[in-house]
Design a protein around this motif. Structure first.
Motif, short mmCIF file in Angstrom:
data_model
loop_
_atom_site.label_atom_id
_atom_site.label_comp_id
_atom_site.label_asym_id
_atom_site.label_seq_id
_atom_site.Cartn_x
_atom_site.Cartn_y
_atom_site.Cartn_z
N GLU A 69 2.49 1.66 -3.36
CA GLU A 69 1.49 2.15 -4.31
C GLU A 69 1.37 3.67 -4.24
N ARG A 83 -6.30 6.32 -2.07
CA ARG A 83 -6.15 4.93 -2.49
C ARG A 83 -7.52 4.32 -2.83
N ARG A 114 -8.54 5.51 -6.22
CA ARG A 114 -7.79 4.84 -7.29
C ARG A 114 -8.35 3.47 -7.58
N ARG A 115 -8.74 2.77 -6.53
CA ARG A 115 -9.23 1.41 -6.74
C ARG A 115 -10.65 1.39 -7.30
N PRO A 134 -10.37 2.38 -11.92
CA PRO A 134 -9.15 1.75 -12.42
C PRO A 134 -8.49 2.50 -13.55
N ARG A 170 -1.41 1.46 -9.33
CA ARG A 170 -2.40 0.63 -8.65
C ARG A 170 -1.91 -0.81 -8.66
N GLY A 188 -3.82 -1.35 -13.64
CA GLY A 188 -2.78 -2.24 -13.12
C GLY A 188 -2.62 -3.47 -13.97
N ASN A 192 0.83 -1.21 0.00
CA ASN A 192 0.00 0.00 0.00
C ASN A 192 0.86 1.25 0.00
#
Length: 390
Positions: free
Chosen positions: A210, A273, A276-277, A280, A216, A288, A207
């Motif tokens: 990242e 974070r 970001r997830r 995508p 990602r 990623g 993490n």
């Protein structure tokens, strides 16, 4: 000059390295690099000559059968490339191996040669140390650098550590002298549960990585493994009243120290974070997705015993401990094996480790330690060499 053919031109490459041994408590760091290599299907393009750097009485080769034929795997350090696609692609050079037993300066110079040849823009070295941190709280991850400018621009701690060091500290300084930006990320592993694996610490390192490099990272089953690990440790602690009481003491100390930091940058990082997830397609690396080396040919040079492609190649990175907590922003000095949180470690941990952890933010740089019951240079930690580590 290292000649490597078949390695494509890399895009904004970052070298990420981890070494088993003294700097790898709970195998958290080496497992993180192994995870990146597995999730992004890394292609090995080079391997250092094991004969040059390893004592085979300390790190034994292994024999295995393949289709009825006996073969030997030698302990060494390998380099691989992963290509991460997306709107803002960025390639990674992964370095995974064992802390060398000898010739550390030559070892670092060889990695740096690869880094220069590949055009690596930054080196990130992962490490893990034993510390007075409760397993029930987020794993503290410190980011450290020897470069004052890099410390300011990337919100890292500038290391002030003095004392015994491992290959992570040596590689960090080698990068600094070579003019290669280098950062060390250190995870604090509870000393009372130091046995590998530690998926929670591995997850914390990924993490933080990242956030640092803006990619990602696919986590796979790591989050679930981390939850299962914590549940297992909870059950073990509940069976021993002394351990349960000690954990509660660590929790109270941690919560008190982190109260002022509970909001602000830590929350902002988690929120970024999360975004970001959810999206995508945003951020470097996009979803990623890893693109395998395409028409890249990776060959083995039987004459030299090294695995490398038909074209020229590169140098490596470096990093140092003593950074800021991943979720709380606490300053922790990583090069000290134990006591990363600055409190006295219980029996079997701090008493035997050199360079016990300083107060968070203290002007000392912790040195990670493999096990709570061994001296840092002990031969019991794979790849850790007592003499070379000092």
């Amino acid at each position: 000059m290292i000649e490597l053919e078949g390695v494509p031109e890399l895009i904004d490459p970052v070298m990420v390295a981890a070494f088993e041994g003294w700097n790898d408590a709970g195998d958290a760091a080496s497992t993180a690099v192994a995870h990146l290599d597995r999730e992004w299907k890394g292609e090995v393009f080079a391997a250092l000559d094991a004969e040059d750097y390893y004592d085979f009485q300390v790190n034994r080769p292994t024999v295995f059968l393949e289709n009825g034929v006996r073969k030997i795997t030698w302990p060494t350090t390998r380099l691989s490339v992963v290509r991460v696609g997306g709107e803002k692609p960025r390639d990674l050079v992964l370095v995974r191996g064992i802390e060398p037993s000898m010739r550390w300066r030559s070892f670092c110079n060889e990695l740096l040669a690869f880094a220069h040849e590949l055009g690596v823009e930054m080196v990130v070295i992962l490490g893990a140390l034993l510390g007075d941190t409760p397993h029930t709280r987020p794993v503290p991850v410190s980011g450290v650098t020897s470069d004052p400018d890099l410390a300011r621009t990337m919100d890292l701690e500038e290391t002030r550590y003095e004392g015994p060091t491992g290959i992570v500290g040596i590689l960090q300084e080698a990068c600094t002298h070579a003019g290669v930006p280098a950062v060390s990320l250190w995870a604090a592993v509870p000393h009372y549960v130091s046995q590998p694996p530690n998926p929670k610490a591995t997850l914390a390192l990924l993490n933080r990585l990242e956030d640092l490099i803006g990619l990602r990272i696919p986590l796979g089953e790591l989050p679930e493994d981390a939850r299962a690990w914590q549940v297992g440790v909870d059950q073990l602690a509940a069976e021993d009243s002394e351990v349960a009481e000690y954990v509660q003491t660590l929790e109270e100390a941690r919560d008190t120290a982190e109260l002022p930091e509970a909001s602000g940058e830590a929350i902002a990082r988690e929120f970024e974070r999360y975004l970001r997830r959810r999206e995508p397609g945003t951020g470097p690396g996009g979803p990623g997705v890893a693109m395998e080396g395409g028409d890249t040919a990776f060959l083995r040079d039987p004459g030299s015993g090294r695995t490398r492609p038909p074209k020229p190649e590169q140098p490596g990175p470096e990093a140092v401990p003593g950074a800021e907590s991943e979720t709380t922003g606490d300053a922790v000095e990583p090069d000290a094996p134990e006591g990363a949180e600055g409190t006295d470690a219980p029996e079997g941990a701090a008493d035997e480790s050199p360079g016990t952890g300083p107060e968070p933010g203290a002007e000392a740089e912790p040195e990670p330690e493999p096990r709570a019951d061994t001296e840092p240079g002990a031969d019991t930690e794979p790849g850790a060499d007592g003499e070379s580590g000092k």
